[in-house]
Design a protein around this motif. Structure first.
Motif, short mmCIF file in Angstrom:
data_model
loop_
_atom_site.label_atom_id
_atom_site.label_comp_id
_atom_site.label_asym_id
_atom_site.label_seq_id
_atom_site.Cartn_x
_atom_site.Cartn_y
_atom_site.Cartn_z
N GLU A 23 0.80 -1.22 0.00
CA GLU A 23 0.00 0.00 0.00
C GLU A 23 0.84 1.28 0.00
OE1 GLU A 23 -0.08 -2.57 2.13
OE2 GLU A 23 -2.09 -2.88 2.92
N VAL A 24 2.07 1.18 0.46
CA VAL A 24 2.95 2.34 0.58
C VAL A 24 3.92 2.42 -0.60
CG1 VAL A 24 4.77 3.41 2.00
CG2 VAL A 24 2.78 2.33 3.09
N GLY A 25 4.39 1.28 -1.04
CA GLY A 25 5.43 1.24 -2.06
C GLY A 25 6.80 1.15 -1.42
N ARG A 26 7.81 1.53 -2.19
CA ARG A 26 9.20 1.47 -1.70
C ARG A 26 9.45 2.56 -0.68
NH1 ARG A 26 13.21 2.62 -5.09
NH2 ARG A 26 14.63 1.51 -3.74
N TYR A 27 10.28 2.24 0.30
CA TYR A 27 10.72 3.22 1.29
C TYR A 27 12.08 2.79 1.81
CZ TYR A 27 8.94 -0.25 4.63
OH TYR A 27 8.70 -1.41 5.32
N LEU A 28 12.74 3.68 2.49
CA LEU A 28 14.00 3.38 3.16
C LEU A 28 13.79 3.59 4.65
CD1 LEU A 28 16.42 5.31 0.77
CD2 LEU A 28 15.93 2.84 0.77
N PHE A 29 14.38 2.73 5.48
CA PHE A 29 14.23 2.90 6.92
C PHE A 29 15.56 2.73 7.62
CE2 PHE A 29 13.72 -1.64 6.38
CZ PHE A 29 14.31 -2.20 7.51
N CYS A 30 15.70 3.45 8.71
CA CYS A 30 16.87 3.37 9.58
C CYS A 30 16.31 3.08 10.97
CB CYS A 30 17.63 4.69 9.55
SG CYS A 30 19.07 4.76 10.63
N SER A 31 16.63 1.92 11.49
CA SER A 31 16.09 1.52 12.79
C SER A 31 16.70 2.37 13.91
CB SER A 31 16.40 0.04 13.05
OG SER A 31 15.95 -0.33 14.33
N LEU A 32 15.84 2.99 14.68
CA LEU A 32 16.27 3.79 15.82
C LEU A 32 16.14 3.00 17.12
CD1 LEU A 32 14.51 7.12 14.82
CD2 LEU A 32 16.92 6.52 14.51
N ALA A 33 15.12 2.17 17.20
CA ALA A 33 14.90 1.33 18.38
C ALA A 33 13.99 0.18 18.00
CB ALA A 33 14.26 2.13 19.51
N SER A 34 14.41 -1.02 18.38
CA SER A 34 13.59 -2.21 18.16
C SER A 34 14.16 -3.34 19.01
CB SER A 34 13.60 -2.62 16.69
OG SER A 34 12.82 -3.77 16.50
N PRO A 35 13.39 -3.85 19.92
CA PRO A 35 12.03 -3.46 20.29
C PRO A 35 12.04 -2.11 21.01
CG PRO A 35 12.83 -5.15 21.79
CD PRO A 35 13.89 -4.96 20.75
N VAL A 36 10.87 -1.68 21.40
CA VAL A 36 10.71 -0.34 21.99
C VAL A 36 10.19 -0.40 23.43
CG1 VAL A 36 10.49 0.98 19.85
CG2 VAL A 36 8.50 -0.21 20.76
N HIS A 37 10.59 -1.43 24.16
CA HIS A 37 10.14 -1.58 25.55
C HIS A 37 10.70 -0.52 26.49
CE1 HIS A 37 7.99 -5.24 24.78
NE2 HIS A 37 9.05 -5.76 24.21
N CYS A 38 11.73 0.21 26.04
CA CYS A 38 12.33 1.24 26.90
C CYS A 38 11.44 2.47 27.02
CB CYS A 38 13.70 1.63 26.37
SG CYS A 38 13.67 2.19 24.67
N PHE A 39 10.40 2.58 26.20
CA PHE A 39 9.49 3.72 26.28
C PHE A 39 8.31 3.36 27.18
CE2 PHE A 39 11.57 4.27 22.15
CZ PHE A 39 12.14 5.52 22.36
N PRO A 40 8.10 4.13 28.27
CA PRO A 40 7.04 3.79 29.21
C PRO A 40 5.63 4.10 28.69
CG PRO A 40 8.10 5.83 29.88
CD PRO A 40 8.88 5.29 28.70
N ASP A 41 5.54 5.03 27.72
CA ASP A 41 4.23 5.41 27.21
C ASP A 41 4.37 6.02 25.82
OD1 ASP A 41 4.84 8.28 27.56
OD2 ASP A 41 4.59 7.85 29.70
N ALA A 42 3.24 6.18 25.15
CA ALA A 42 3.22 6.71 23.78
C ALA A 42 3.74 8.14 23.72
CB ALA A 42 1.80 6.63 23.21
N GLU A 43 3.41 8.95 24.70
CA GLU A 43 3.85 10.35 24.68
C GLU A 43 5.36 10.45 24.70
OE1 GLU A 43 1.44 9.09 26.76
OE2 GLU A 43 -0.22 9.92 25.59
#
Length: 169
Positions: free
Chosen positions: A102-122
């Motif tokens: 649905e999006v097509g081609r893109y480039l990504f650079c992983s910043l964090a994965s998994p993201v358990h270090c974030f306590p909340d969405a904000e």
């Protein structure tokens, strides 16, 4: 690279719809998912001189810097999974080619994965916004010589989160 004045919107809403669907259909109950997070496209800006949209996609399972074509120029040639280097005011970063129908081609650079270090969405979304500010800001005194690449996670302020996530892996 200057963001264009008309950079509101862009691919953000489409990325959110597609990755929300992926979350619903494929990611529920997986241990790498942080249930405190939601899918959000943060800080997308059109870099008119580069022919690209750039922003951060936060999901409950990753935080990636994303680059998509704005339609005026294609992305660098790379097959899915291949890596390319892109230069921004803050330095050069390695991106991996990806594609979603649905999006097509893109480039990504992983910043964090998994993201358990974030306590909340904000907190995750605030971090993503800070990443965008740092990405597009040239280091002090770097006008004459390119700055050394301190690594995407160190430069973008996610070193602590990335180290914690990698230690748990």
């Amino acid at each position: 690279m200057e963001p264009s004045a008309g950079s509101v919107g862009g691919p953000g809403p489409l990325l959110e719809r597609v990755f929300e669907r992926i979350h619903r259909e494929s990611m529920q109950g997986l241990p790498l998912v942080n249930p405190a997070l939601r899918v959000r496209a943060v800080g997308f800006r059109r870099l008119a001189d580069a022919g690209r949209w750039v922003g951060v996609l936060v999901t409950p399972w990753f935080m990636n810097l994303m680059v998509l074509s704005d339609g005026t120029r294609p992305l660098p040639e790379a097959a899915t999974g291949e890596r390319v280097t892109l230069r921004f005011p803050s330095g050069a970063y390695r991106f991996t080619a990806g594609e979603v129908e649905e999006v097509g081609r893109y480039l990504f650079c992983s910043l964090a994965s998994p993201v358990h270090c974030f306590p909340d969405a904000e907190t995750a979304e605030r971090t993503a916004a800070e990443v965008m500010e740092l990405l597009l800001r040239a280091p002090e005194g770097a006008q004459e010589a390119p700055a050394p690449d301190p690594g995407r996670r160190g430069l973008l302020g996610l070193g602590r989160c990335a180290r914690r996530a990698e230690a748990g892996a």
